[in-house]
Each structure stands twice: as structure tokens, then as C-alpha cells.
Design a protein around this motif. Structure first.
Motif, PDB file in Angstrom:
ATOM      1  N   LEU A  21     -24.871 114.912  56.215  1.00 29.98           N
ATOM      2  CA  LEU A  21     -25.155 113.478  56.206  1.00 29.98           C
ATOM      3  C   LEU A  21     -26.048 113.189  55.022  1.00 29.98           C
ATOM      4  O   LEU A  21     -27.010 113.928  54.770  1.00 29.98           O
ATOM      5  CB  LEU A  21     -25.848 113.047  57.512  1.00 29.98           C
ATOM      6  CG  LEU A  21     -25.093 113.300  58.817  1.00 29.98           C
ATOM      7  CD1 LEU A  21     -25.997 113.027  60.018  1.00 29.98           C
ATOM      8  CD2 LEU A  21     -23.835 112.440  58.894  1.00 29.98           C
ATOM      9  N   ASN A  22     -25.767 112.092  54.321  1.00 29.98           N
ATOM     10  CA  ASN A  22     -26.469 111.817  53.071  1.00 29.98           C
ATOM     11  C   ASN A  22     -27.019 110.392  53.074  1.00 29.98           C
ATOM     12  O   ASN A  22     -26.281 109.430  52.839  1.00 29.98           O
ATOM     13  CB  ASN A  22     -25.508 112.015  51.890  1.00 29.98           C
ATOM     14  CG  ASN A  22     -26.217 111.985  50.562  1.00 29.98           C
ATOM     15  OD1 ASN A  22     -27.420 111.760  50.484  1.00 29.98           O
ATOM     16  ND2 ASN A  22     -25.469 112.213  49.494  1.00 29.98           N
ATOM     17  N   ALA A  23     -28.325 110.265  53.384  1.00 36.45           N
ATOM     18  CA  ALA A  23     -29.024 108.970  53.361  1.00 36.45           C
ATOM     19  C   ALA A  23     -28.219 107.892  54.084  1.00 36.45           C
ATOM     20  O   ALA A  23     -27.978 106.806  53.562  1.00 36.45           O
ATOM     21  CB  ALA A  23     -29.314 108.561  51.921  1.00 36.45           C
ATOM     22  N   LEU A  24     -27.845 108.180  55.307  1.00 41.61           N
ATOM     23  CA  LEU A  24     -26.956 107.314  56.070  1.00 41.61           C
ATOM     24  C   LEU A  24     -27.751 106.254  56.828  1.00 41.61           C
ATOM     25  O   LEU A  24     -28.692 106.575  57.561  1.00 41.61           O
ATOM     26  CB  LEU A  24     -26.151 108.164  57.053  1.00 41.61           C
ATOM     27  CG  LEU A  24     -25.051 107.481  57.842  1.00 41.61           C
ATOM     28  CD1 LEU A  24     -23.970 106.957  56.914  1.00 41.61           C
ATOM     29  CD2 LEU A  24     -24.450 108.455  58.853  1.00 41.61           C
ATOM     30  N   SER A  25     -27.357 104.997  56.681  1.00 39.71           N
ATOM     31  CA  SER A  25     -28.005 103.890  57.381  1.00 39.71           C
ATOM     32  C   SER A  25     -26.952 102.929  57.913  1.00 39.71           C
ATOM     33  O   SER A  25     -26.033 102.552  57.186  1.00 39.71           O
ATOM     34  CB  SER A  25     -28.948 103.117  56.445  1.00 39.71           C
ATOM     35  OG  SER A  25     -29.993 103.925  55.967  1.00 39.71           O
ATOM     36  N   PHE A  26     -27.086 102.550  59.166  1.00 39.76           N
ATOM     37  CA  PHE A  26     -26.299 101.457  59.732  1.00 39.76           C
ATOM     38  C   PHE A  26     -26.892 101.081  61.074  1.00 39.76           C
ATOM     39  O   PHE A  26     -27.777 101.761  61.600  1.00 39.76           O
ATOM     40  CB  PHE A  26     -24.809 101.806  59.854  1.00 39.76           C
ATOM     41  CG  PHE A  26     -24.472 102.884  60.847  1.00 39.76           C
ATOM     42  CD1 PHE A  26     -24.175 102.580  62.169  1.00 39.76           C
ATOM     43  CD2 PHE A  26     -24.429 104.216  60.456  1.00 39.76           C
ATOM     44  CE1 PHE A  26     -23.858 103.572  63.086  1.00 39.76           C
ATOM     45  CE2 PHE A  26     -24.100 105.213  61.359  1.00 39.76           C
ATOM     46  CZ  PHE A  26     -23.817 104.890  62.679  1.00 39.76           C
ATOM     47  N   GLU A  27     -26.423  99.973  61.632  1.00 39.02           N
ATOM     48  CA  GLU A  27     -26.904  99.480  62.921  1.00 39.02           C
ATOM     49  C   GLU A  27     -25.744  99.293  63.879  1.00 39.02           C
ATOM     50  O   GLU A  27     -24.617  99.018  63.457  1.00 39.02           O
ATOM     51  CB  GLU A  27     -27.645  98.144  62.758  1.00 39.02           C
ATOM     52  CG  GLU A  27     -28.875  98.226  61.888  1.00 39.02           C
ATOM     53  CD  GLU A  27     -29.600  96.896  61.770  1.00 39.02           C
ATOM     54  OE1 GLU A  27     -29.117  95.898  62.387  1.00 39.02           O
ATOM     55  OE2 GLU A  27     -30.626  96.829  61.079  1.00 39.02           O
TER      56      GLU A  27
END
Length: 256
Positions: A21-27
């Protein structure tokens, strides 16, 4: 997003120098069905393992209902309302359907060892409550004909439904489903999709699921997140993702 139940903030994970996983962002919004899609090795199962504490991220945070965690242990995750199924059934093959579903409530037990040993009222009341909840979940997922059957004797599609029942019986706020329709034919997929949709509608359960069948994803999900080599390449409604050129290049090909 107005009311996210889950936020991933710059989550990174690696194994022996290889980025999962590489700097993963979500909501993920409360009450939605969110699908994670992407090629094999994209990091989807690793992400679920970070959310419920099987893995600890190298960097980044998981925020559940406003509570921020660098890592949350699986036991605590269950007590805080995270349910989970796995890609390969982790059922107790020699036990009945009822006993497998009851096993999904063990982490919620408040009965002490002393109370259990002496059979006090609290232990008996809890056992009755657990039995009632298990029976309700078995009925909800149309498993009554299999209630007393040994799980290992059941067809694979029914076993996957038992796995869903075991995760759903504790009425989790957030339900993580790792390929709940893997190995199923189209009729079984339609049936499982209906059960997931019903759980979402009836109990308000927020669902994050991994699925490879794009037709299922587009028909079931409110929100789709697309991963490729641990990076997010798409994030939006099914229609938005379907027409995202980065997603098409990474995964969807010529789907129209």
C-alpha cells in the motif's frame, strides 16, 4: 464526505521492501456499500488486514467513527464493531451451522470464567441472547434448512453464506468482506449480492467488499475505490469509476 464512518489517511504498508500500500487515502460514508477493485496483487486484502488490525501499517492512520488508530488489534476491532470475512473460508468444518454462527459472538461475551463455571444467571441470560441472535441471523440469510448440518458437508456457496452469517451476527457497524462471491456461479452471486444489500438496508451496516466481477460491483456498490500496485487510481461512484481513464488503463480495459 458528510458522515464518514471510516477514513484511511496516507496508509502505507510494505513487506520486505515491496510496497503493498502506498500513501493510500479515502473515506467510506456511513451506511454505504464500498467496493475495492483492482488486479491481483493490488493490495486489496492487505488493506482490509490493516483496517481490522491483522497488519500494522508502516505509516498513516485508520480513523473509525472519529477514533484514530495507528493499529487496532483484531479483538478490539471486533468489539468496536468491525466484522470480517476472509477470502478462504475460516469456518469450523466439524461444527454445525448454528455453532459456527454462535462463534461470531464469542468476542462480545461479558460472562466471566467464574460465572461460567457456576452457571449463574448472567451466563444463562447471555447464552439465551446469543442463541436468539444466531437464530435470527440464520433465518435472515435463509440458512434454516442447514441449521444443524455440519459445515464441511455443505456446498461451497452455502459455506460462504455461513461465513457471512458469522460476521453479521454481532451486528457490526462496519463489515469487511474479502471476496464473498469467489468461486460462485452467476445465480449464487446474485443471491449473495441480495443478502449483502439486505444487510445494508435492514441493519444499516456499512460494507467494504473486495470483488472482481465488475458487473456485480456496478450493480451492488454505492462507491468504488480502485487500487493498482498499492496506489489509488480511482475513487467515486460506479459510473465515475467506469469512465475514469486511469481505471480503464489499469484494470477495466474496454468495459462499456
Amino acid at each position: 464526505m458528510a458522515d464518514p464512518i471510516l477514513k484511511l489517511e496516507n496508509v502505507s504498508l510494505s513487506f520486505k521492501g515491496i510496497k503493498a500500500l502506498n500513501a493510500l487515502s479515502f473515506e467510506v460514508a456511513r451506511g454505504e456499500i464500498c467496493a475495492l477493485i483492482g488486479p491481483n496483487g493490488a493490495g486489496k486484502s492487505s488493506l482490509l488486514n490493516v483496517i481490522n488490525g491483522v497488519y500494522r501499517a508502516d505509516r498513516g492512520d485508520v480513523v473509525l467513527d472519529g477514533h484514530r488508530f495507528v493499529r487496532i488489534r483484531p479483538g478490539r476491532a471486533a468489539r468496536l464493531g468491525i466484522g470480517r470475512t476472509f477470502q478462504h473460508n475460516a469456518l469450523f468444518g466439524r461444527l454445525s451451522v448454528l455453532d459456527n454462527v454462535l462463534a461470531g459472538l464469542t468476542r462480545l461475551s461479558r460472562t466471566t470464567l467464574v460465572e461460567h463455571a457456576f452457571g449463574l444467571k448472567r451466563e444463562r441470560a447471555e447464552a439465551r441472547d446469543f442463541r436468539r441472535r444466531a437464530e435470527e441471523t440464520i433465518a435472515f440469510l435463509n440458512l434454516v434448512p442447514y441449521r444443524d448440518r455440519i459445515v464441511s458437508t455443505l456446498p461451497y456457496g452455502v459455506q460462504k453464506r455461513v461465513d457471512l452469517a458469522r460476521a453479521l451476527v454481532a451486528r457490526p457497524r462496519l463489515l469487511l468482506l474479502d471476496e464473498p462471491m469467489a468461486g460462485m456461479n452467476q445465480d449464487e452471486k446474485r443471491e449473495m449480492s441480495r443478502f449483502i444489500r439486505d444487510a445494508n438496508a435492514t441493519y444499516g451496516t456499512t460494507v467494504v467488499l473486495i470483488e472482481h466481477d465488475i458487473g456485480v460491483v456496478m450493480g451492488l456498490s454505492h462507491h468504488v475505490v480502485v487500487l493498482d500496485y498499492g496506489r489509488k487510481v480511482g475513487d467515486g461512484s460506479p459510473e465515475e469509476v467506469r469512465h475514469n481513464p486511469d481505471v480503464i488503463a489499469a484494470y477495466l480495459g474496454t468495459v462499456h
